[in-house]
Write an enzyme that holds these catalytic residues in place. Structure first.
Site, mmCIF file in Angstrom:
data_model
loop_
_atom_site.group_PDB
_atom_site.id
_atom_site.type_symbol
_atom_site.label_atom_id
_atom_site.label_comp_id
_atom_site.label_asym_id
_atom_site.label_seq_id
_atom_site.Cartn_x
_atom_site.Cartn_y
_atom_site.Cartn_z
ATOM 1 N N GLY A 139 16.836 3.282 -24.463
ATOM 2 C CA GLY A 139 16.488 4.405 -25.313
ATOM 3 C C GLY A 139 15.619 5.429 -24.604
ATOM 4 O O GLY A 139 15.790 5.687 -23.399
ATOM 5 N N SER A 140 14.669 5.974 -25.317
ATOM 6 C CA SER A 140 13.905 7.124 -24.809
ATOM 7 C C SER A 140 12.997 6.804 -23.630
ATOM 8 O O SER A 140 12.543 7.725 -22.939
ATOM 9 C CB SER A 140 13.068 7.728 -25.947
ATOM 10 O OG SER A 140 13.910 8.266 -26.946
#
Length: 610
Positions: free
Chosen positions: A326-327
């Site tokens: 993810g981020s």
């Protein structure tokens, strides 16, 4: 006149004729037989020849047998004799100790005892025996009585009685008990470092952790010796070679710091309980050389009682399981774009809240828009739209080559066992589909291990080099002198120091102004990035409602060195994000790390608070 019988008898005895016959018969009996020497000589010779023949035959038989024993079968008989007189002995050699970086013992061989009971030899009642043994064995006296009644001899009461307890049992002077000594691997810290240290089975073979991967370093090399044996079978020490019972004092030292490990585990468990999470992990790495100061996985197991644990816990999931980052992968993508010159640190992008890529619409996690934002603000707000626009400036083939250079789709060269290979689409598929680079830009559509993500952030912290994450420092002696250090791959330069420093400074704004504010520590400059990713399903797609929250920090910003990473799998609740679940864990770990590593403040605390 009739004559009496006696008189008749007397006359018959005196009868001259009778007397003469009697004398003649007696002379015949007393007269020796005549001897003819000429007739006896052949008989004597034949007897001598028979005796000589027997003796010669016996001698020849003995000579033949002697020849068979000495010449024909001699070597084999000599070997058999030596095998009866000599014994091959391989002395018991304890495994080497495992210690942490400050020499706290994490694994050691210790003597333990198996306790047997022989009720037929008891000189006390079963009840009395049970009452005396129950407190020492931590067992119920009533149950012990039933055990004693089950059979007359050979009852196993305990298999790993510590030496101190064995001494107390011996001190009771109870007949009918038998203690057999053996050695067992003992882990004083119990579950504190089980994910790193691992355990050994009943055959004294490592099954997990460094007990498995570093088996050759932990096993002492002792040669088998041949000792003479007396007629009664007893060994003769006088024939033992000098120093055959001498063992080295080497210890396997790890890079793990038990103090930091304990702090990380405590912080992780608190957040997992608060958010009812499935599992979690914390990793702390010195980015200069890749040494891991802490590696915690939860839930875990007690290696002293590994047989009671779920087998799935024996593999450290930070190296054995894949996830979509993810981020937390966004700073790495920013570094790729900066290194290729397709963006500048002050470039602006328009985040409208959505972007169309082929037949797909990509949105931000909160379905909001941020308008005109720079690259630092893209990281602060974790803008998916901004990241897609950055990566679209790179040709897909160039982007894919950079992902391969970073090691995506490969394994991390580490000394922890059971590591798995990351997953990355094939180059053809990646280049042919515009959605692949787009989803990869915000950390989805591929997978890696938590340890590999830490390695990549280590490259941002150390000036652009990919180092080898490791937990083994080497073999040291009792005085702390290093005798062996493993050879590791030379660090690979991926990014320039200028690029990585710019990215770290952008990540600092995430902590000062963005989603990572909760990780702030007064006086210290900290860079960070939150991550809240959908959880991929093994059957494809994503698991509805399931997410993985994470936070990664680099400190200190003015001289980056340490990477601290926390990951929590499937936290429950509407407020379960990287900023609320994982970031507090990282802050707690950094508050322990700073005094342990004696990191000076980046600026005075009073000034930092303004």
């Amino acid at each position: 006149m009739q004559k009496s019988p006696s008189r008749l008898r007397f006359r018959s005895l005196r009868n001259p004729e009778f007397t003469k016959r009697q004398k003649t018969s007696s002379q015949k009996r007393m007269e020796p037989p005549a001897f003819n020497s000429q007739d006896q000589i052949p008989n004597i010779r034949s007897r001598l020849f028979i005796v000589w023949g027997i003796l010669i035959t016996a001698g020849m038989g003995l000579a033949i047998n002697l020849y068979q024993l000495q010449i024909v079968r001699g070597p084999k008989l000599t070997q058999q004799a030596r095998s009866q007189q000599m014994v091959n002995l391989r002395p018991y050699t304890p495994r080497r100790l495992v210690v942490d970086r400050i020499n706290n013992v994490l694994a050691v061989d210790r003597p333990v005892y198996t306790l047997f009971a022989h009720p037929k030899l008891f000189d006390k009642s079963n009840q009395q025996m049970a009452e005396q043994l129950a407190p020492l064995l931590d067992k119920n006296a009533t149950e012990l009585v039933k055990t004693f009644q089950s059979q007359k001899s050979g009852i196993t009461l305990a298999t790993a009685v510590p030496e101190a307890i064995a001494d107390r049992i011996t001190g009771l002077r109870l007949n009918g008990l038998e203690l057999i000594q053996k050695y067992s691997r003992f882990y004083p810290a119990e579950d504190l470092a089980a994910d790193v240290v691992g355990y050994v089975n009943v055959d004294r073979r490592g099954q997990a952790g460094v007990e498995y991967s570093q088996e050759k370093l932990l096993e002492r090399s002792v040669q088998t010796v041949r000792l003479s044996r007396a007629g009664n079978g007893a060994l003769m020490p006088a024939h033992a070679p000098d120093g055959f019972l001498h063992f080295d004092d080497m210890q396997l030292q790890l890079t793990i710091d038990s103090r930091l490990q304990r702090a990380a585990r405590t912080a992780l468990k608190q957040q997992m309980e608060k958010f009812r999470a499935k599992r979690g992990a914390v990793i702390v790495m010195d980015a200069l050389d890749g040494s891991l100061l802490a590696l915690v996985s939860q839930p875990t197991y007690n290696p002293n009682e590994y047989s009671k644990s779920d087998i799935s816990l024996f593999k450290n999931w930070t190296v054995a399981d894949l996830y979509e980052p993810g981020s937390t992968f966004k700073p790495v993508n920013v570094a790729i774009a900066l290194e290729n010159g397709v963006i500048k640190p002050d470039d602006m992008f328009n985040d409208s809240g959505a972007i169309q890529v082929a037949n797909y619409t990509i949105r931000n996690a909160q379905h909001n828009s941020y308008g005109r934002i720079n690259i630092a603000q893209i990281l602060q707000n974790s803008s998916n739209i901004g990241m897609v626009q950055i990566i679209q400036k790179l040709r897909p083939s160039v982007y894919y080559n950079w992902l391969e250079r970073l090691g995506l789709g490969q394994t991390v060269d580490t000394d922890l066992p059971f590591e798995v290979r990351g997953r990355l689409k094939s180059q053809e598929e990646f280049i042919a589909s515009p959605i692949e680079p787009a989803t990869t830009s915000f950390g989805q559509g591929f997978s890696l291990t938590p340890l590999q993500l830490v390695q990549m952030h280590g490259a941002l912290a150390n000036g652009g080099k990919l180092v080898t994450p490791h937990v083994v420092r080497g073999l040291i002696d009792s005085k702390g002198q290093m005798h062996y250090s493993p050879d590791r791959p030379k660090p690979r330069q991926i990014f320039s120091a200028t690029t990585t420093q710019k990215v770290v400074e952008m990540m600092e704004t995430v902590v000062t102004e963005g989603t990572g504010k909760v990780s702030q520590i007064p006086g210290y400059r900290i860079a960070g990035k939150t991550g809240t990713a959908q959880k991929a399903s093994p059957n494809g797609g994503y698991i509805p409602g399931a997410r993985i929250t994470s936070f990664v920090a680099i400190l200190p910003v003015e001289s980056p060195r340490y990477v601290v990473f926390a990951l929590v799998d499937e936290p429950k609740g509407e407020n379960a994000y990287g900023s609320t679940v994982a970031a507090p864990i990282v802050k707690s770990v950094m508050e322990t790390l700073i005094p342990l590593e004696q990191l000076p403040p980046s600026q005075p605390v009073n000034q930092a608070a303004k």
